[in-house]
Design a protein around this motif. Structure first.
Motif, PDB file in Angstrom:
ATOM      1  N   HIS A 144       1.025  -1.104  -0.023  1.00 26.95           N
ATOM      2  CA  HIS A 144      -0.195  -0.021  -0.020  1.00 26.95           C
ATOM      3  C   HIS A 144       1.029   1.336   0.036  1.00 26.95           C
ATOM      4  N   LEU A 145       0.301   2.295  -0.332  1.00 28.30           N
ATOM      5  CA  LEU A 145       1.016   3.597  -0.186  1.00 28.30           C
ATOM      6  C   LEU A 145       0.290   4.428   0.971  1.00 28.30           C
ATOM      7  N   PHE A 146       1.330   4.857   1.627  1.00 27.28           N
ATOM      8  CA  PHE A 146       0.893   5.771   2.801  1.00 27.28           C
ATOM      9  C   PHE A 146       1.318   7.330   2.340  1.00 27.28           C
ATOM     10  N   VAL A 147       0.645   8.258   1.883  1.00 29.36           N
ATOM     11  CA  VAL A 147       0.822   9.587   1.638  1.00 29.36           C
ATOM     12  C   VAL A 147       0.815  10.535   2.919  1.00 29.36           C
ATOM     13  N   LEU A 148       1.983  11.073   2.990  1.00 30.96           N
ATOM     14  CA  LEU A 148       1.785  12.259   3.902  1.00 30.96           C
ATOM     15  C   LEU A 148       1.722  13.590   3.510  1.00 30.96           C
ATOM     16  N   PHE A 149       0.829  14.309   3.702  1.00 33.55           N
ATOM     17  CA  PHE A 149       0.622  15.817   3.226  1.00 33.55           C
ATOM     18  C   PHE A 149       0.451  16.865   4.374  1.00 33.55           C
ATOM     19  N   LEU A 150       1.434  17.061   4.765  1.00 36.37           N
ATOM     20  CA  LEU A 150       1.260  17.678   6.263  1.00 36.37           C
ATOM     21  C   LEU A 150       1.479  19.221   6.006  1.00 36.37           C
ATOM     22  N   GLY A 151       1.606  20.001   7.389  1.00 36.60           N
ATOM     23  CA  GLY A 151       2.021  21.426   7.225  1.00 36.60           C
ATOM     24  C   GLY A 151       0.837  22.246   6.685  1.00 36.60           C
ATOM     25  N   SER A 152      -0.316  21.730   6.359  1.00 36.84           N
ATOM     26  CA  SER A 152      -1.279  22.369   6.079  1.00 36.84           C
ATOM     27  C   SER A 152      -1.174  23.226   4.767  1.00 36.84           C
ATOM     28  N   THR A 153       0.010  22.559   3.754  1.00 30.47           N
ATOM     29  CA  THR A 153      -0.124  23.081   2.306  1.00 30.47           C
ATOM     30  C   THR A 153      -1.434  22.994   1.643  1.00 30.47           C
ATOM     31  N   ILE A 154      -2.323  21.858   1.914  1.00 29.50           N
ATOM     32  CA  ILE A 154      -3.632  22.028   1.582  1.00 29.50           C
ATOM     33  C   ILE A 154      -4.197  23.261   1.531  1.00 29.50           C
ATOM     34  N   GLY A 155      -4.008  24.175   2.473  1.00 25.14           N
ATOM     35  CA  GLY A 155      -4.810  25.576   2.721  1.00 25.14           C
ATOM     36  C   GLY A 155      -4.172  26.451   1.580  1.00 25.14           C
ATOM     37  N   ASN A 156      -3.166  26.125   1.159  1.00 24.36           N
ATOM     38  CA  ASN A 156      -2.423  27.097  -0.059  1.00 24.36           C
ATOM     39  C   ASN A 156      -3.408  27.093  -1.246  1.00 24.36           C
TER      40      ASN A 156
ATOM     41  N   GLY B 290       0.750  51.358  -3.931  1.00 25.45           N
ATOM     42  CA  GLY B 290      -0.140  50.912  -3.427  1.00 25.45           C
ATOM     43  C   GLY B 290      -0.567  49.285  -3.988  1.00 25.45           C
ATOM     44  N   GLU B 291      -0.056  49.384  -5.248  1.00 22.88           N
ATOM     45  CA  GLU B 291      -0.494  48.084  -5.978  1.00 22.88           C
ATOM     46  C   GLU B 291       0.079  46.910  -5.166  1.00 22.88           C
ATOM     47  N   THR B 292      -0.374  45.541  -5.482  1.00 23.68           N
ATOM     48  CA  THR B 292       0.401  44.598  -4.746  1.00 23.68           C
ATOM     49  C   THR B 292       0.439  43.374  -5.879  1.00 23.68           C
ATOM     50  N   ILE B 293       1.576  42.644  -5.486  1.00 21.62           N
ATOM     51  CA  ILE B 293       1.674  41.419  -6.195  1.00 21.62           C
ATOM     52  C   ILE B 293       1.213  40.069  -5.073  1.00 21.62           C
ATOM     53  N   TRP B 294       0.253  39.413  -5.330  1.00 26.97           N
ATOM     54  CA  TRP B 294      -0.368  38.379  -4.518  1.00 26.97           C
ATOM     55  C   TRP B 294       0.644  37.161  -4.470  1.00 26.97           C
ATOM     56  N   THR B 295       1.088  36.795  -3.461  1.00 31.88           N
ATOM     57  CA  THR B 295       2.029  35.817  -3.464  1.00 31.88           C
ATOM     58  C   THR B 295       1.542  34.278  -2.993  1.00 31.88           C
ATOM     59  N   GLU B 296       0.713  34.356  -1.890  1.00 29.04           N
ATOM     60  CA  GLU B 296       0.226  33.232  -1.468  1.00 29.04           C
ATOM     61  C   GLU B 296      -1.246  33.443  -0.588  1.00 29.04           C
ATOM     62  N   SER B 297      -1.917  32.426  -0.459  1.00 30.36           N
ATOM     63  CA  SER B 297      -3.299  32.492   0.437  1.00 30.36           C
ATOM     64  C   SER B 297      -3.063  31.390   1.242  1.00 30.36           C
ATOM     65  N   CYS B 298      -3.508  31.461   2.516  1.00 31.89           N
ATOM     66  CA  CYS B 298      -3.443  30.216   3.477  1.00 31.89           C
ATOM     67  C   CYS B 298      -4.918  30.111   4.010  1.00 31.89           C
TER      68      CYS B 298
END
Ligand code: TRP
Length: 322
Positions: free
Chosen positions: A154-166, A276-284
């Motif tokens: 079987h495979l056991f996949v780890l997706f930790l640290g809340s990267t899903i939130g990105n 005031g213009e922004t570059i969006w880099t990430e959302s959590c």
């Protein structure tokens, strides 16, 4: 450690993504995966030790405390794949618990070569573990790992640290579905997710007093200067973290302090910024505990167990492919 490296030119890809993101009509953006070069990876290690940023410690605490219970519920024998291994520090607890049961192949999938190297240094002393790194995007790497599985394994996949939130919510659900399609029934996924918490706590976590998070975000521009010969003046951009209540996320931006022009020769582009213009880099994005279970179920997983930290709202979710 054996490493399967990316054959294409990483500078070319970075240049193409910078050009696309900064010439996009409307909100300018830069993909967050480029935050993690050698400097960025080191800065993120510091972030994870800041008192304001409890996420990584909660993740690690849960894995340390519950590794045996987690591993007991994983149908085996397994090979372990980790999507975004980072330094590998948290993974140690899971691998050590597994090794009490079986010899283990561990396949970290990482786009950051320096993170892969760090992860190998961190974990190479565990006797019964063989580490084979994949310098790949998550799904490409997972496909390759799945192709190497042995009969009955079987495979056991780890997706930790809340990267899903990105991912935004629909994309996060879609990503879980993609992972499910690569897996077989009975394979498992350990998914970390940061939970909703008060705005003040989030603001402090993503805009710390020492300015490490600001440095981490600004390093994206510094990296463009180093690798693409750009002339970003870092003192003319500010790190901004804003709470998006509707999306239930924290948005990270780099805001231009004045009207300015930046040239990026390797990306063959000159970019204008208004004040005031922004570059969006990430959302959590932050989740509720039930929402994770529901999202996982819709993607074809059953939640076998969920562990929630008692100091920082964060959930570890053990999901079994149905
Ligand atoms: N994506 C991670 C998180 O959700 C990493 C992170 C922490 C981050 N601080 C940041 C990404 C600031 C961009 C900017 O916590």
């Amino acid at each position: 450690m054996l490493v399967h490296a990316i054959p294409a030119s990483p500078t070319y890809e970075f240049a193409a993504d910078v050009r696309a993101g900064l010439t996009k009509p409307g909100q300018k953006e830069l993909p967050s995966k480029y935050l993690y070069d050698e400097v960025g990876s080191a800065l993120f290690e510091v972030i994870s030790r800041l008192p304001e940023y409890g996420l990584t410690r909660a993740d690690e605490r849960l894995l340390r405390r519950h590794a045996d219970e987690i591993v007991d519920r994983v149908p085996g024998p397994v090979a372990v794949a980790e999507l975004g291994s980072g330094s590998g520090k948290k993974t140690r607890w899971v691998l050590e618990a597994l090794c009490r049961r079986q010899r283990t192949s561990y396949y970290p999938v990482e786009i950051s070569r320096s993170a892969l190297a760090m992860c190998e240094r961190e974990l190479s002393d565990i006797d019964a573990v063989t580490v084979v790194g994949f310098e790949r995007e998550y799904l490409d790497g997972l496909l390759e790992v799945a192709a190497c599985r042995k009969p009955g394994q079987h495979l056991f996949v780890l997706f930790l640290g809340s990267t899903i939130g990105n991912f935004d919510r629909p994309a996060g659900a879609e990503f879980l579905g993609e992972v499910r399609r690569i897996l077989q029934t009975g394979d498992s996924l350990l998914l970390g997710a940061d939970l909703e918490k008060p705005a003040a706590q989030l603001r402090a976590a993503y805009d710390d007093e020492l300015g490490v998070t600001a440095a981490f975000n600004l390093n994206l521009l510094a990296r463009a200067n180093r690798e693409l010969d750009a002339d970003f003046d870092l003192s003319q951009f500010a790190h901004v973290a804003t709470i998006n209540a509707r999306a239930r996320s924290v948005e990270m931006h780099l805001q231009s302090r004045r009207r300015q022009t930046v040239s990026i020769p390797v990306a063959e582009v000159v970019v204008e910024f208004f004040e005031g213009e922004t570059i969006w880099t990430e959302s959590c994005h932050k989740y509720s505990a039930e929402e994770i279970v529901r999202t996982a179920r819709n993607a074809g997983f059953a939640c076998a167990a969920q562990w929630i930290d008692d100091q920082w709202p964060f959930a570890e979710n053990l999901l079994i492919a149905q």
